[in-house]
Design a protein around this motif. Structure first.
Motif, short mmCIF file in Angstrom:
data_model
loop_
_atom_site.label_atom_id
_atom_site.label_comp_id
_atom_site.label_asym_id
_atom_site.label_seq_id
_atom_site.Cartn_x
_atom_site.Cartn_y
_atom_site.Cartn_z
N TYR A 81 6.90 3.00 21.69
CA TYR A 81 7.49 2.84 20.36
C TYR A 81 6.88 3.75 19.30
O TYR A 81 7.63 4.39 18.55
CB TYR A 81 7.41 1.37 19.92
CG TYR A 81 8.02 1.11 18.57
CD1 TYR A 81 9.39 1.08 18.40
CD2 TYR A 81 7.22 0.91 17.45
CE1 TYR A 81 9.97 0.84 17.18
CE2 TYR A 81 7.79 0.68 16.21
CZ TYR A 81 9.15 0.64 16.08
OH TYR A 81 9.73 0.43 14.86
N LYS A 85 9.15 6.42 17.35
CA LYS A 85 9.35 6.25 15.91
C LYS A 85 9.09 7.56 15.18
O LYS A 85 9.82 7.93 14.26
CB LYS A 85 8.41 5.16 15.40
CG LYS A 85 8.64 4.76 13.97
CD LYS A 85 7.75 3.60 13.60
CE LYS A 85 7.80 3.30 12.15
NZ LYS A 85 6.87 2.23 11.77
N LYS A 90 12.51 5.11 12.58
CA LYS A 90 12.34 3.69 12.86
C LYS A 90 13.61 3.03 13.40
O LYS A 90 13.57 2.30 14.38
CB LYS A 90 11.89 2.97 11.59
CG LYS A 90 11.63 1.49 11.81
CD LYS A 90 11.25 0.83 10.51
CE LYS A 90 10.92 -0.63 10.64
NZ LYS A 90 11.56 -1.40 11.65
N LYS A 91 14.74 3.29 12.77
CA LYS A 91 15.99 2.62 13.16
C LYS A 91 16.37 2.94 14.60
O LYS A 91 16.70 2.05 15.39
CB LYS A 91 17.11 3.04 12.20
CG LYS A 91 18.38 2.28 12.36
CD LYS A 91 19.37 2.69 11.28
CE LYS A 91 20.62 1.88 11.34
NZ LYS A 91 21.57 2.26 10.29
N ASP A 94 13.78 1.42 17.10
CA ASP A 94 14.01 -0.01 17.29
C ASP A 94 15.13 -0.26 18.29
O ASP A 94 15.03 -1.13 19.15
CB ASP A 94 14.37 -0.68 15.96
CG ASP A 94 13.19 -0.83 15.02
OD1 ASP A 94 12.04 -0.71 15.48
OD2 ASP A 94 13.43 -1.06 13.81
#
Length: 134
Positions: A81, A85, A90-91, A94
């Motif tokens: 992650y 990222k 971030k979006k 995720d």
């Protein structure tokens, strides 16, 4: 006795089995082992056809797949992650580590998991009259 407790009771020991009627299909649940682990396998109308494992948008393509366990996997592991990222934002990161349904499988880890799935999706199922515990 509650039908859900009765189903769990019949699957309590190895090779325990129960036959159920749900949505016009006969389900045979049998507790089996493969030498390393013990699990509950669900047969729909007496067979397991692996073309039923396909899903589209998280829903089974074939009606028989509704009786099986949804298999969820993420495209990338959570430990990736931080780097995802930095690269994608971030979006998108995720979305990449969020688990989603990629198929359905006929095996449940425990009798409780199998009963919970059936209880949630098929509350009106019936225990077949001639289904006796082995």
């Amino acid at each position: 006795m509650d039908k859900w407790k009765d189903i769990k009771e019949r699957l309590n020991h190895l090779h325990g089995s129960v036959e159920l009627l749900a949505d016009g299909h006969t389900l045979s649940m049998i507790k089996v082992h493969d030498g390393k682990k013990i699990f509950v396998r669900v047969y729909v109308d007496g067979c397991v056809d692996f073309k039923w494992t396909k899903t589209e948008d998280g829903k089974p393509v074939h009606a028989q797949g509704r009786f099986w366990r949804p298999l969820k996997r993420a495209a990338y592991p959570k430990k990736a992650y931080p780097s995802l990222k930095r690269i994608y934002g971030k979006k998108e990161a995720d979305r990449m580590v969020a688990p989603r349904v990629i198929g359905v499988v006929p095996d449940f880890g425990t009798e409780g998991a199998a009963v919970s799935h059936l209880k949630r999706h098929f509350p009106d199922l019936e225990i077949k009259a001639d289904g006796v515990a082995s």
